[in-house]
Design a protein around this motif. Structure first.
Motif, PDB file in Angstrom:
ATOM      1  N   ARG A   1      39.220 -24.896 -29.062  1.00 56.91           N
ATOM      2  CA  ARG A   1      39.832 -25.053 -27.744  1.00 56.91           C
ATOM      3  C   ARG A   1      41.258 -25.605 -27.804  1.00 56.91           C
ATOM      4  NH1 ARG A   1      34.935 -28.790 -26.029  1.00 56.91           N
ATOM      5  NH2 ARG A   1      35.455 -29.432 -28.157  1.00 56.91           N
ATOM      6  N   ASP A   2      41.779 -25.818 -29.001  1.00 54.46           N
ATOM      7  CA  ASP A   2      43.118 -26.395 -29.110  1.00 54.46           C
ATOM      8  C   ASP A   2      44.187 -25.495 -28.508  1.00 54.46           C
ATOM      9  OD1 ASP A   2      42.120 -28.612 -30.398  1.00 54.46           O
ATOM     10  OD2 ASP A   2      42.560 -27.875 -32.412  1.00 54.46           O
ATOM     11  N   GLY A   3      43.957 -24.185 -28.487  1.00 55.09           N
ATOM     12  CA  GLY A   3      44.965 -23.255 -27.984  1.00 55.09           C
ATOM     13  C   GLY A   3      45.322 -23.436 -26.527  1.00 55.09           C
ATOM     14  N   CYS A   4      44.408 -24.035 -25.740  1.00 53.00           N
ATOM     15  CA  CYS A   4      44.717 -24.307 -24.329  1.00 53.00           C
ATOM     16  C   CYS A   4      45.092 -25.775 -24.113  1.00 53.00           C
ATOM     17  CB  CYS A   4      43.542 -23.921 -23.426  1.00 53.00           C
ATOM     18  SG  CYS A   4      42.034 -24.874 -23.684  1.00 53.00           S
ATOM     19  N   ARG A   5      45.229 -26.530 -25.218  1.00 55.97           N
ATOM     20  CA  ARG A   5      45.517 -27.960 -25.126  1.00 55.97           C
ATOM     21  C   ARG A   5      46.881 -28.329 -25.699  1.00 55.97           C
ATOM     22  NH1 ARG A   5      39.579 -30.446 -26.994  1.00 55.97           N
ATOM     23  NH2 ARG A   5      38.382 -29.506 -25.302  1.00 55.97           N
ATOM     24  N   VAL A   6      47.708 -27.346 -25.965  1.00 52.26           N
ATOM     25  CA  VAL A   6      49.018 -27.578 -26.558  1.00 52.26           C
ATOM     26  C   VAL A   6      49.920 -28.312 -25.558  1.00 52.26           C
ATOM     27  CG1 VAL A   6      51.072 -26.417 -27.460  1.00 52.26           C
ATOM     28  CG2 VAL A   6      48.788 -25.596 -28.064  1.00 52.26           C
ATOM     29  N   PRO A   7      50.736 -29.263 -26.024  1.00 51.93           N
ATOM     30  CA  PRO A   7      51.626 -29.993 -25.116  1.00 51.93           C
ATOM     31  C   PRO A   7      52.498 -29.094 -24.253  1.00 51.93           C
ATOM     32  CG  PRO A   7      51.565 -31.104 -27.235  1.00 51.93           C
ATOM     33  CD  PRO A   7      50.779 -29.827 -27.399  1.00 51.93           C
ATOM     34  N   LEU A   8      52.692 -29.510 -23.003  1.00 54.74           N
ATOM     35  CA  LEU A   8      53.436 -28.711 -22.039  1.00 54.74           C
ATOM     36  C   LEU A   8      54.930 -28.677 -22.363  1.00 54.74           C
ATOM     37  CD1 LEU A   8      51.936 -29.708 -18.561  1.00 54.74           C
ATOM     38  CD2 LEU A   8      51.128 -27.999 -20.198  1.00 54.74           C
ATOM     39  N   PRO A   9      55.575 -27.539 -22.142  1.00 52.94           N
ATOM     40  CA  PRO A   9      57.026 -27.442 -22.346  1.00 52.94           C
ATOM     41  C   PRO A   9      57.789 -27.847 -21.081  1.00 52.94           C
ATOM     42  CG  PRO A   9      56.142 -25.263 -21.897  1.00 52.94           C
ATOM     43  CD  PRO A   9      54.971 -26.212 -21.849  1.00 52.94           C
ATOM     44  N   TRP A  10      58.280 -29.060 -21.047  1.00 52.51           N
ATOM     45  CA  TRP A  10      59.035 -29.511 -19.880  1.00 52.51           C
ATOM     46  C   TRP A  10      60.469 -28.995 -19.912  1.00 52.51           C
ATOM     47  CZ3 TRP A  10      56.517 -31.140 -15.876  1.00 52.51           C
ATOM     48  CH2 TRP A  10      55.231 -31.687 -16.058  1.00 52.51           C
ATOM     49  N   THR A  11      61.015 -28.899 -21.126  1.00 57.14           N
ATOM     50  CA  THR A  11      62.358 -28.365 -21.308  1.00 57.14           C
ATOM     51  C   THR A  11      62.316 -27.379 -22.465  1.00 57.14           C
ATOM     52  OG1 THR A  11      63.052 -30.036 -22.915  1.00 57.14           O
ATOM     53  CG2 THR A  11      63.322 -30.587 -20.578  1.00 57.14           C
ATOM     54  N   ALA A  12      63.434 -26.691 -22.699  1.00 55.77           N
ATOM     55  CA  ALA A  12      63.505 -25.759 -23.819  1.00 55.77           C
ATOM     56  C   ALA A  12      63.411 -26.479 -25.154  1.00 55.77           C
ATOM     57  CB  ALA A  12      64.795 -24.945 -23.742  1.00 55.77           C
ATOM     58  N   GLU A  13      63.723 -27.771 -25.152  1.00 58.03           N
ATOM     59  CA  GLU A  13      63.631 -28.578 -26.372  1.00 58.03           C
ATOM     60  C   GLU A  13      62.174 -28.996 -26.578  1.00 58.03           C
ATOM     61  OE1 GLU A  13      65.289 -30.300 -29.769  1.00 58.03           O
ATOM     62  OE2 GLU A  13      66.264 -29.074 -28.237  1.00 58.03           O
ATOM     63  N   PRO A  14      61.548 -28.656 -27.717  1.00 51.84           N
ATOM     64  CA  PRO A  14      60.132 -28.999 -27.914  1.00 51.84           C
ATOM     65  C   PRO A  14      59.924 -30.497 -28.096  1.00 51.84           C
ATOM     66  CG  PRO A  14      61.060 -28.092 -29.931  1.00 51.84           C
ATOM     67  CD  PRO A  14      62.116 -27.937 -28.869  1.00 51.84           C
ATOM     68  N   TRP A  15      58.679 -30.893 -27.938  1.00 54.08           N
ATOM     69  CA  TRP A  15      58.315 -32.287 -28.199  1.00 54.08           C
ATOM     70  C   TRP A  15      58.656 -32.647 -29.643  1.00 54.08           C
ATOM     71  CZ3 TRP A  15      53.203 -34.479 -25.826  1.00 54.08           C
ATOM     72  CH2 TRP A  15      53.129 -34.145 -24.467  1.00 54.08           C
ATOM     73  N   GLN A  16      58.943 -33.911 -29.848  1.00 49.19           N
ATOM     74  CA  GLN A  16      59.170 -34.397 -31.202  1.00 49.19           C
ATOM     75  C   GLN A  16      57.832 -34.622 -31.899  1.00 49.19           C
ATOM     76  OE1 GLN A  16      61.551 -37.941 -31.371  1.00 49.19           O
ATOM     77  NE2 GLN A  16      61.150 -38.302 -33.545  1.00 49.19           N
ATOM     78  N   ASP A  17      57.590 -33.871 -32.979  1.00 45.72           N
ATOM     79  CA  ASP A  17      56.380 -33.992 -33.789  1.00 45.72           C
ATOM     80  C   ASP A  17      55.118 -34.039 -32.919  1.00 45.72           C
ATOM     81  OD1 ASP A  17      54.880 -34.181 -36.112  1.00 45.72           O
ATOM     82  OD2 ASP A  17      54.976 -36.377 -36.163  1.00 45.72           O
ATOM     83  N   PRO A  18      54.871 -32.985 -32.109  1.00 46.46           N
ATOM     84  CA  PRO A  18      53.708 -33.006 -31.207  1.00 46.46           C
ATOM     85  C   PRO A  18      52.391 -32.975 -31.981  1.00 46.46           C
ATOM     86  CG  PRO A  18      54.670 -30.818 -31.283  1.00 46.46           C
ATOM     87  CD  PRO A  18      55.597 -31.709 -32.056  1.00 46.46           C
ATOM     88  N   TRP A  19      51.354 -33.532 -31.378  1.00 45.36           N
ATOM     89  CA  TRP A  19      50.057 -33.623 -32.058  1.00 45.36           C
ATOM     90  C   TRP A  19      49.468 -32.245 -32.304  1.00 45.36           C
ATOM     91  CZ3 TRP A  19      45.080 -32.396 -30.205  1.00 45.36           C
ATOM     92  CH2 TRP A  19      45.008 -32.006 -28.867  1.00 45.36           C
ATOM     93  N   LEU A  20      49.783 -31.275 -31.448  1.00 47.48           N
ATOM     94  CA  LEU A  20      49.514 -29.865 -31.695  1.00 47.48           C
ATOM     95  C   LEU A  20      50.844 -29.125 -31.601  1.00 47.48           C
ATOM     96  CD1 LEU A  20      46.268 -29.041 -29.649  1.00 47.48           C
ATOM     97  CD2 LEU A  20      46.484 -29.082 -32.142  1.00 47.48           C
ATOM     98  N   PRO A  21      51.098 -28.154 -32.471  1.00 48.09           N
ATOM     99  CA  PRO A  21      52.405 -27.489 -32.472  1.00 48.09           C
ATOM    100  C   PRO A  21      52.618 -26.614 -31.247  1.00 48.09           C
ATOM    101  CG  PRO A  21      50.906 -26.401 -34.005  1.00 48.09           C
ATOM    102  CD  PRO A  21      50.202 -27.644 -33.542  1.00 48.09           C
ATOM    103  N   GLN A  22      53.831 -26.697 -30.689  1.00 48.85           N
ATOM    104  CA  GLN A  22      54.207 -25.814 -29.591  1.00 48.85           C
ATOM    105  C   GLN A  22      54.761 -24.508 -30.170  1.00 48.85           C
ATOM    106  OE1 GLN A  22      56.793 -28.875 -27.654  1.00 48.85           O
ATOM    107  NE2 GLN A  22      55.770 -28.228 -25.782  1.00 48.85           N
ATOM    108  N   PRO A  23      54.326 -23.360 -29.647  1.00 50.94           N
ATOM    109  CA  PRO A  23      54.858 -22.087 -30.141  1.00 50.94           C
ATOM    110  C   PRO A  23      56.377 -22.007 -30.008  1.00 50.94           C
ATOM    111  CG  PRO A  23      52.898 -21.717 -28.828  1.00 50.94           C
ATOM    112  CD  PRO A  23      53.265 -23.159 -28.645  1.00 50.94           C
ATOM    113  N   ALA A  24      57.007 -21.313 -30.924  1.00 52.82           N
ATOM    114  CA  ALA A  24      58.467 -21.237 -30.950  1.00 52.82           C
ATOM    115  C   ALA A  24      59.034 -20.582 -29.696  1.00 52.82           C
ATOM    116  CB  ALA A  24      58.910 -20.472 -32.194  1.00 52.82           C
ATOM    117  N   ASP A  25      58.268 -19.681 -29.068  1.00 52.76           N
ATOM    118  CA  ASP A  25      58.797 -18.958 -27.908  1.00 52.76           C
ATOM    119  C   ASP A  25      58.483 -19.635 -26.573  1.00 52.76           C
ATOM    120  OD1 ASP A  25      56.085 -18.498 -27.838  1.00 52.76           O
ATOM    121  OD2 ASP A  25      56.229 -16.322 -27.630  1.00 52.76           O
TER     122      ASP A  25
END
Length: 535
Positions: free
Chosen positions: A413-437
């Motif tokens: 279920r991790d695929g629906c639990r990825v940190p939200l993209p608030w800005t185009a800049e990804p989270w710093q070292d997120p607990w689950l990786p944010q997709p590049a796109d």
């Protein structure tokens, strides 16, 4: 009782509320450590107010080793340090209330963490001790007790429900070994949970979501299923699902909630509509999640059946329906609706399923208007308003026990639990990786785009709150072409959803309130598009 001012709304706000689900670990990171926290939520309260939601449901924010995403609770009165402090939680509840947003917390009564003080005491006390009576400890079978005491299947595929401890006894866990089941026949278990309810209601919480609400009570003999299905079967009492003694628990809880004008929503998965409705009697739970609609394919006949059956099963007890497209356990709507099989079934989840995201997005936009037009309450999982797809998690970053306990078949279920993209800049070292796109899905970019999913949700939720005809009241199906769902709500509101292969004309109307995609030049409703009309 804490003196928090309630938003100006009717006492039965929950009957038609728009409730936003917050998965705290992935919502917003206030301190930059890669994990979402309460400071992040507090900073985003203006965003949530502008979105137009009435309440926030938080998945567990309690002290937890996170063996199962926080559903392994070590202490219900302590906020996990990764998220913040109890003082911050109280400030969050008060600040949200000041913006007209109520707070619903998650309670997990079926089990606790193996790090909970009760379970540590039970292990230390040994066989036959009073401490072990709070759980389900049993001797094993076989010549030396080397075999599990029973054959109940795990809620996670391919796994056992019994774990042996060093002194030779075994304990029951319907989920992971780190989540020992509580013995709800023990009075201390009932007393403790009632005190936990008081604890959070005193802090201004307006409601409680009950995890695995139909699993608490167990047959004291813990009898084998002996090849029978792992869900209730006709004419027999199941040893651990939907047992009658549960209703006494929820009646006692309802009395507590009523004293605080608070509400319950139960996670109740049952195939029997009459049994399901019993949980929603006036002296038990206020609402329960609607899983038949959530798992329904993008198919006009099946969606209509799911809607009709949902309304019919709630009608005898006068309870409002709830509607949801996705949650923290379920494949995201955009991805699911872009697949050949658009339904949802845990058993069917596999890696590498092809998805047409453009098609899924178009359908998800239409589904949002369909869902928000139905009578009752609606839940929006965080990120759905951004149109996020399910993320592909690298194998070495998967954390969900559902993946590991399936032998690696289930992607988890991790695929629906990825940190939200608030800005185009990804989270710093997120607990689950944010997709590049995911920069394309960023909330700040969508806020300025009149065609974005976020703008659609804001407009729809704003209309739902302000315009006549939404919320409670009747639903009347209208005559429509094949493949089209059309229904009327009070005060001349009409919702039309085109699931056919061709554009269709709209019924007579005086105004177009909102559509999920532009109409054709000829004024036709395109396929996989929904519209709200005023007649």
């Amino acid at each position: 009782m804490a003196d928090f001012p309630l938003p100006a709304a009717a006492a039965d706000w929950w009957r038609s509320a728009a409730i936003y689900q917050v998965y705290p670990r992935s919502f917003a990171d206030g301190d930059g450590d890669g994990t979402g926290d309460l400071a992040g939520v507090r900073a985003k309260l203006p965003y949530l107010a502008e979105l137009g939601v009435d309440a926030l449901w938080f998945t567990p924010w309690y002290l937890s080793p996170l063996a199962d995403g926080g559903y392994d609770v070590a202490d219900y009165r302590t906020i996990d340090p990764a998220f913040g402090t109890l003082d911050e939680a109280e400030k969050l509840i008060a600040e949200a209330t000041g913006l007209g947003i109520r707070t619903i917390v998650d309670i997990v009564p079926n089990h606790v963490s193996d790090q909970h003080a009760w379970f540590r005491a039970a292990l230390a006390a040994g066989p036959g001790s009073p401490e072990r009576e709070v759980f389900h400890f049993r001797p094993g079978r076989g010549e030396h007790g080397e075999l599990p005491p029973g054959d109940w299947p795990s809620q996670f595929a391919g796994a056992t429900t019994w774990t042996r401890v060093p002194d030779g006894e075994w304990y029951l866990h319907l989920f992971t070994p780190e989540q020992p089941d509580l013995n709800w026949a023990h009075p201390e278990v009932r007393r403790e949970h009632e005190e936990v309810l008081h604890f959070w209601f005193e802090r201004g919480v307006a409601g409680v979501r009950i995890d695995s609400a139909a699993l608490l009570a167990k047959d004291p003999a813990l009898p084998d299923l002996a090849g029978r299905p792992g869900e209730p079967w006709p004419g027999e009492v199941h040893p651990y699902i939907d047992r009658d003694e549960l209703h006494g628990v929820y009646r006692s809880w309802r009395a507590i909630a009523d004293a605080y004008d608070a509400i319950f929503v139960g996670e109740v998965w049952l195939p029997d509509s009459e049994r399901f409705a019993r949980y929603l009697r006036p002296d038990e739970l206020h609402t329960a999640f609607n899983f038949s609609f959530l798992s329904c394919p993008w198919d006009p006949a099946r969606l209509r059946t799911a809607i009709e059956e949902t309304l019919a099963e709630h009608a005898p007890v006068g309870a409002p329906a709830t509607w949801v497209l996705c949650n923290h356990d379920v494949t995201r709507t955009v991805t699911r609706y872009g697949r050949q099989d658009t339904g949802f079934d845990f058993a069917a989840k596999v890696f590498g399923t092809p998805t047409d995201l453009a098609l899924g997005t178009r359908r998800a936009r239409a589904a949002a208007l369909l869902t928000l037009a139905l009578p009752g309450a609606v839940y929006v999982y965080q990120g759905e308003e951004l149109g996020l797809p399910e993320a592909d998690i690298p194998l070495d970053r998967i954390q969900d026990p559902m993946h590991f306990r399936s032998g690696g078949r289930d992607p988890g279920r991790d695929g629906c639990r990825v940190p939200l993209p608030w800005t185009a800049e990804p989270w710093q070292d997120p607990w689950l990786p944010q997709p590049a796109d995911w920069a394309a899905y960023a909330a700040d970019g969508q806020a300025a785009d009149p065609r974005s999913m976020l703008t659609l949700y804001r407009r729809a939720l704003g209309l739902r709150r302000a315009a006549r005809g939404f919320g409670g009241g009747a639903l009347e199906w209208l005559h429509a072409p094949d493949g089209v769902l059309a229904f009327a709500r009070p005060d001349g509101l009409v919702c039309v959803v085109n699931l056919s292969d061709e554009p269709v004309p709209l019924p007579g109307h005086t105004g177009l309130l909102l559509s999920s995609a532009p109409l054709s030049d000829a004024g036709l409703l395109p396929q996989d598009t929904a519209a709200w009309l005023r007649t």
